[in-house]
Design an enzyme around this catalytic site. Structure first.
Site, PDB file in Angstrom:
ATOM      1  N   SER A 182       0.797  -1.226   0.000  1.00 34.92           N
ATOM      2  CA  SER A 182       0.000   0.000   0.000  1.00 34.92           C
ATOM      3  C   SER A 182       0.830   1.277   0.000  1.00 34.92           C
ATOM      4  O   SER A 182       0.337   2.321  -0.413  1.00 34.92           O
ATOM      5  CB  SER A 182      -0.956  -0.006   1.190  1.00 34.92           C
ATOM      6  OG  SER A 182      -0.269  -0.230   2.392  1.00 34.92           O
ATOM      7  N   HIS A 210      -5.405  -3.839  -2.168  1.00 33.86           N
ATOM      8  CA  HIS A 210      -5.152  -2.807  -3.185  1.00 33.86           C
ATOM      9  C   HIS A 210      -5.170  -3.365  -4.602  1.00 33.86           C
ATOM     10  O   HIS A 210      -4.909  -2.629  -5.542  1.00 33.86           O
ATOM     11  CB  HIS A 210      -3.811  -2.116  -2.933  1.00 33.86           C
ATOM     12  CG  HIS A 210      -3.912  -1.010  -1.934  1.00 33.86           C
ATOM     13  ND1 HIS A 210      -4.511   0.198  -2.221  1.00 33.86           N
ATOM     14  CD2 HIS A 210      -3.511  -0.941  -0.648  1.00 33.86           C
ATOM     15  CE1 HIS A 210      -4.456   0.977  -1.160  1.00 33.86           C
ATOM     16  NE2 HIS A 210      -3.859   0.310  -0.191  1.00 33.86           N
ATOM     17  N   LYS A 241     -11.925  -0.027  -0.803  1.00 33.30           N
ATOM     18  CA  LYS A 241     -11.052   0.684  -1.744  1.00 33.30           C
ATOM     19  C   LYS A 241     -11.719   0.718  -3.118  1.00 33.30           C
ATOM     20  O   LYS A 241     -12.649   1.495  -3.311  1.00 33.30           O
ATOM     21  CB  LYS A 241      -9.669   0.054  -1.707  1.00 33.30           C
ATOM     22  CG  LYS A 241      -9.007   0.408  -0.371  1.00 33.30           C
ATOM     23  CD  LYS A 241      -7.667  -0.179  -0.110  1.00 33.30           C
ATOM     24  CE  LYS A 241      -7.158   0.389   1.219  1.00 33.30           C
ATOM     25  NZ  LYS A 241      -6.370  -0.558   1.982  1.00 33.30           N
TER      26      LYS A 241
HETATM   27  C1  LIG Z   1      -6.380  -0.739   3.366  1.00 37.72           C
HETATM   28  C2  LIG Z   1      -5.820  -2.075   3.642  1.00 37.72           C
HETATM   29  C3  LIG Z   1      -6.426  -2.923   4.567  1.00 37.72           C
HETATM   30  C4  LIG Z   1      -7.584  -2.460   5.395  1.00 37.72           C
HETATM   31  O1  LIG Z   1      -8.762  -2.370   4.684  1.00 37.72           O
HETATM   32  P1  LIG Z   1      -9.997  -1.533   5.302  1.00 37.72           P
HETATM   33  O2  LIG Z   1     -11.163  -2.113   4.595  1.00 37.72           O
HETATM   34  O3  LIG Z   1      -9.744  -0.104   5.007  1.00 37.72           O
HETATM   35  O4  LIG Z   1     -10.002  -1.808   6.770  1.00 37.72           O
HETATM   36  C5  LIG Z   1      -5.906  -4.190   4.723  1.00 37.72           C
HETATM   37  N1  LIG Z   1      -4.821  -4.603   4.035  1.00 37.72           N
HETATM   38  C6  LIG Z   1      -4.197  -3.806   3.155  1.00 37.72           C
HETATM   39  C7  LIG Z   1      -3.020  -4.313   2.402  1.00 37.72           C
HETATM   40  C8  LIG Z   1      -4.674  -2.519   2.945  1.00 37.72           C
HETATM   41  O5  LIG Z   1      -4.046  -1.727   2.075  1.00 37.72           O
END
Ligand SMILES: *Cc1c(COP(=O)(O)O)cnc(C)c1O
Length: 394
Positions: A182, A210, A241
């Protein structure tokens, strides 16, 4: 006597002195390609709204319809009385999309990782984890109380070496990696990791937060991108996301999902999604299949913007995806760059320690499918101007 929480104030003052104190920016419009933050219209390069689904009419309609029919809350955790038809439909839909037997949806991607890793392993077990894995994976590993071995970023050979050292040692072994990282936007070495896991009988988990909606056929993620269907035992994803709403999920065998229904603590002890959330997510999967041009636009914009940053002399690190960091070194420089960009009408977040290593501070950009060429050109112009003023580029 001083207040027992006085040390908090000391920390805050220290961060202000060091120029790393962060005030929350307030979003006063929808999250979109251009949004209003703190009273200013800016080009938004700071969301994970890859496909522009946060404002898609089909998702809005689905959410409103669900509110009208089912109200605003589910009333309980999943295991008591909070499993609605919409929750089951969403899980079936995601399982079909990901080409697996079954799926369980969590309140967030964070809850999915923390709840799953800690449910699958115990103190007698071993976790082999990439050094740049997401915080929710790290917390899940710690909650499991398993022994954690960290391997250098993307080094599948190092991961395999650790697995080799554990051959014959008691306990289960789990190899875990982000699909896309990320903070750097690079892709995990999944083929090498999967082979290592298979050779040593380890459980393989990939967190595709992602990459779902971004990589693979119709956005099926890194497992599809690398053709590894059936070889990753636990696929984690997020609905927060590219899907544009909120939530996380775990995909895999029917046994895995039923086990998590019984043992994953966020599933057992935290209330399920409101119907509007589940309905909007369901609609998002329809959009992914019916509007493939969104993913194409996302990648066209990614290439264009990345090339523009590199041509201007910025260090974009190892990025291979729409996440493009502009690495500047010191946290203060990153925050100065972010603030100056905002003045020029561009929102891109400065990120420093502890989210990234010391000396690797950056401004992170994420373009979306819905940014226009004009918006990207204006953003690039702002980067060139401000980067020059701050002495980051010539
Ligand atoms: C954003 C993210 C999460 C968390 O996801 P949310 O739905 O925002 O809690 C978990 N793992 C990775 C790799 C992320 O980038």
């Amino acid at each position: 006597m001083s207040h027992p929480l006085a040390y908090l104030h000391d920390h805050l003052e220290e961060w202000k002195r060091d120029g790393v104190y962060q005030r929350l920016r307030i979003l006063q419009s929808a999250s979109a390609a251009e949004s209003r933050f703190d009273g200013k219209e800016v080009i938004n390069l700071a969301s994970n709204n890859y496909l522009g689904l946060t404002t898609h009419p089909k998702l809005r309609e689905a959410a409103i319809d669900a509110v009208k029919r089912f109200g605003v809350g589910s009333g309980a955790v999943r295991t008591i009385s909070g499993t609605m038809t919409l929750h089951m439909q969403l899980e079936e839909r995601i399982a079909a999309f990901k080409n697996v037997e079954a799926c369980v949806v969590f309140q967030s991607g964070f809850a999915a990782n923390a709840g799953t890793v800690s449910a699958l392993l115990g103190p007698e077990d071993h976790i082999i984890s990439d050094e740049l894995n997401h915080a929710s994976i790290i917390d899940g590993c710690r909650l499991s109380r398993a022994k954690i071995r960290v391997f250098p970023h993307k080094d599948a050979a190092a991961a395999e070496k650790i697995l080799g050292e554990l051959d014959g040692v008691a306990g289960k072994k789990l190899l875990i990696s982000d699909g896309v990282f990320s903070m750097d936007g690079d892709i995990g070495p999944l083929p090498g990791l999967v082979e290592a896991a298979e050779r040593h009988g380890a459980i393989m988990i990939v967190d595709d937060a992602h990459s779902s909606g971004v990589l693979g056929k119709a956005g099926r993620g890194t497992i599809d991108h690398f053709g590894l269907h059936g070889r990753v035992h636990v696929q984690v994803g997020t609905l927060s996301k590219a899907i544009g709403v909120l939530g996380g999920y775990v995909c895999g065998s029917r046994d895995l999902i039923e086990f998590l229904y019984h043992r994953a603590r966020p599933f057992l002890f935290s209330t399920s999604h409101p119907p509007a959330v589940a309905a909007a997510c369901l609609a998002a999967f329809d959009v992914l299949e019916r509007e493939p041009e969104r993913i194409q636009n996302l990648w066209d914009n990614t290439k264009y913007f990345k090339q523009g940053l590199v041509a201007a002399g910025f260090d974009t690190g190892m990025s291979e995806t729409p996440i493009t960091p502009v690495i500047v070194g010191e946290a203060k420089t990153a925050y100065d760059l972010s603030r100056a960009l905002f003045e020029e009408g561009v929102l891109a977040t400065g990120i420093g320690f502890p989210t990234v290593a010391k000396g690797k501070a950056r401004v992170r950009t994420i373009v979306t499918a819905t940014h226009t060429r004009d918006e990207l050109d204006r953003a690039l112009e702002a980067f060139r101007k401000v980067g020059h003023q701050l002495g980051i580029v010539d």
